[in-house]
Design a protein around this motif. Structure first.
Motif, mmCIF file in Angstrom:
data_model
loop_
_atom_site.group_PDB
_atom_site.id
_atom_site.type_symbol
_atom_site.label_atom_id
_atom_site.label_comp_id
_atom_site.label_asym_id
_atom_site.label_seq_id
_atom_site.Cartn_x
_atom_site.Cartn_y
_atom_site.Cartn_z
ATOM 1 N N GLU A 265 0.843 -1.180 0.000
ATOM 2 C CA GLU A 265 0.000 0.000 0.000
ATOM 3 C C GLU A 265 0.883 1.235 0.000
ATOM 4 O OE1 GLU A 265 -2.565 -0.145 3.347
ATOM 5 O OE2 GLU A 265 -3.617 -1.974 2.714
ATOM 6 N N GLU A 266 0.275 2.359 -0.363
ATOM 7 C CA GLU A 266 1.027 3.608 -0.316
ATOM 8 C C GLU A 266 1.239 4.043 1.130
ATOM 9 O OE1 GLU A 266 -0.658 6.679 -2.669
ATOM 10 O OE2 GLU A 266 -0.568 5.550 -4.550
ATOM 11 N N ASP A 267 2.415 4.621 1.372
ATOM 12 C CA ASP A 267 2.760 5.159 2.695
ATOM 13 C C ASP A 267 2.564 4.103 3.778
ATOM 14 O OD1 ASP A 267 3.274 7.606 1.475
ATOM 15 O OD2 ASP A 267 1.193 8.252 1.699
ATOM 16 N N LEU A 268 3.076 2.925 3.508
ATOM 17 C CA LEU A 268 2.918 1.806 4.457
ATOM 18 C C LEU A 268 3.985 1.899 5.542
ATOM 19 C CD1 LEU A 268 1.247 -0.823 4.884
ATOM 20 C CD2 LEU A 268 3.071 -2.024 3.660
ATOM 21 N N ASN A 269 3.567 1.795 6.789
ATOM 22 C CA ASN A 269 4.520 1.772 7.904
ATOM 23 C C ASN A 269 4.267 0.547 8.766
ATOM 24 O OD1 ASN A 269 2.217 2.401 9.395
ATOM 25 N ND2 ASN A 269 2.754 4.573 9.635
ATOM 26 N N ARG A 272 0.762 0.066 10.361
ATOM 27 C CA ARG A 272 -0.244 -0.442 9.418
ATOM 28 C C ARG A 272 -0.011 -1.925 9.132
ATOM 29 N NH1 ARG A 272 -5.186 -1.025 7.605
ATOM 30 N NH2 ARG A 272 -5.280 -1.382 5.354
ATOM 31 N N THR A 308 6.514 3.504 13.597
ATOM 32 C CA THR A 308 6.312 4.564 12.604
ATOM 33 C C THR A 308 7.255 4.434 11.412
ATOM 34 O OG1 THR A 308 7.828 6.035 13.811
ATOM 35 C CG2 THR A 308 5.458 6.175 14.341
ATOM 36 N N ASP A 309 8.130 3.450 11.424
ATOM 37 C CA ASP A 309 9.085 3.300 10.325
ATOM 38 C C ASP A 309 8.379 2.834 9.049
ATOM 39 O OD1 ASP A 309 11.084 4.095 11.967
ATOM 40 O OD2 ASP A 309 11.933 2.092 12.285
ATOM 41 N N ARG A 310 8.916 3.273 7.921
ATOM 42 C CA ARG A 310 8.315 2.944 6.623
ATOM 43 C C ARG A 310 8.684 1.532 6.199
ATOM 44 N NH1 ARG A 310 9.063 6.422 1.006
ATOM 45 N NH2 ARG A 310 7.501 5.257 -0.220
#
Length: 324
Positions: A265-269, A272, A308-310
């Motif tokens: 997914e976009e902006d996955l951390n 999520r 919070t890391d990508r």
């Protein structure tokens, strides 16, 4: 008056009536005979007139890629509007002159060699224009008077597009008229289940070889019938390549309730990822999460990660057990 004289008078009257009846009968027979003979004669005349009417010519469907050109006005088919380009194969014929038949392929220079007239510049011209040029050169050179030149496009590689990647029928397709991106994907059978929700358009810049393709645009494939991206309606160009990448995934294992492989997914951390994996189990620790990631040179790195890391495509997120 005697009996005999009365009888003679009656006999004379009867004879007159009989002769009148015979005459009437003969006249009626003659009229009937004329009527009978007149009807078939008129019928034969009508039939002969119908046979003498000019027959309507039956028009056979002509090939779409066959164009005939004369010095006078021509009937231009739909294929005549297609510009001939590099890689196209043409069959050039002259009516009544089989020795002038030529099978030529357009090279990168855009110049072909035709019988008697030599080289002809065809770059950026249609088949009808090329036929007219050849016809004019034949007439100007006094080789043939009023030549009839026909050009048939055997193969038109310059008017194709390709759909590659995660589609059901990848390959090269002829570009007939104007086709939208959505229609091109439909011709290729649509995207597969492994397709990423994006589409890359590779296009050649003007004046550069067909092999030098650059990314022109990237479009999101949100194929919802009620809400289609307007970008999918734009028309593709000759030699365009539509590429549907394979879906990128990430992995989550360890102390999560639903471990497995999931689409990116976009902006996955990490937060999520843990949510997608069903959350951390009672034995897991949110402070002991590591990410296994491959570098550009193929080496595997182990990275300590916070929530919070990508997360990158191909990452493996692993949740360890609690120490206490």
């Amino acid at each position: 008056m005697t009996i005999w004289s009365k009888f003679s008078a009656h006999l004379e009257i009867a004879t007159c009536k009989l002769l009148c009846a015979v005459a009437v009968f003969a006249l009626a027979g003659q009229l009937h005979a004329q009527e009978v003979t007149t009807i078939p004669v008129n019928g034969m005349k009508l039939e002969s007139q119908l046979l003498q009417l000019p027959q309507t010519p039956v028009t056979q469907p002509s090939e779409k890629t066959s164009i005939t050109a004369r010095i006078t006005d021509d009937t231009v088919s739909e294929a005549a509007s297609d510009v001939i380009g590099e890689g196209d194969q043409l069959l050039v014929t002259v009516f009544g002159q089989p020795d002038l038949t030529a099978d030529v392929t357009i090279g990168e220079s855009g110049v072909i060699t035709l019988p008697l007239v030599g080289t002809v510049e065809v770059k950026g011209k249609t088949a009808t224009e090329i036929a007219s040029i050849f016809a004019k050169k034949l007439e100007q050179g006094q080789y043939i008077k009023n030549p009839r030149v026909s050009i048939k496009v055997i193969q038109q590689l310059s008017r194709t597009f390709s759909v590659l990647g995660e589609v059901l029928r990848p390959g090269r397709y002829p570009l007939l008229g104007q086709i939208s991106i959505l229609e091109a994907l439909s011709l290729a059978g649509g995207v597969s289940q492994k397709a990423e929700k994006s589409l890359r358009i590779l296009r050649r810049e003007a004046g550069k070889p067909a092999s030098e393709l650059q990314e022109y645009a990237s479009i999101k494939l949100e194929l919802d019938a009620s809400k289609l991206p307007p970008e999918l309606a734009q028309k593709i160009q000759p030699n365009d390549v539509l590429f549907v990448p394979q879906q990128k995934n990430f992995y989550v294992y360890g102390e999560v309730r639903r471990p497995g492989i999931y689409p990116m997914e976009e902006d996955l951390n990490v937060m999520r990822v843990l949510s997608i994996g069903g959350g951390i189990t009672d034995r897991g620790s949110a402070r002991r999460i590591i990410i296994h990631r491959k570098t550009e040179n193929g080496e595997l790195r182990e990275i300590s990660a916070g929530i919070t890391d990508r997360v990158m495509p191909g990452d493996v997120v692993f949740v360890k057990e609690r120490i206490f």
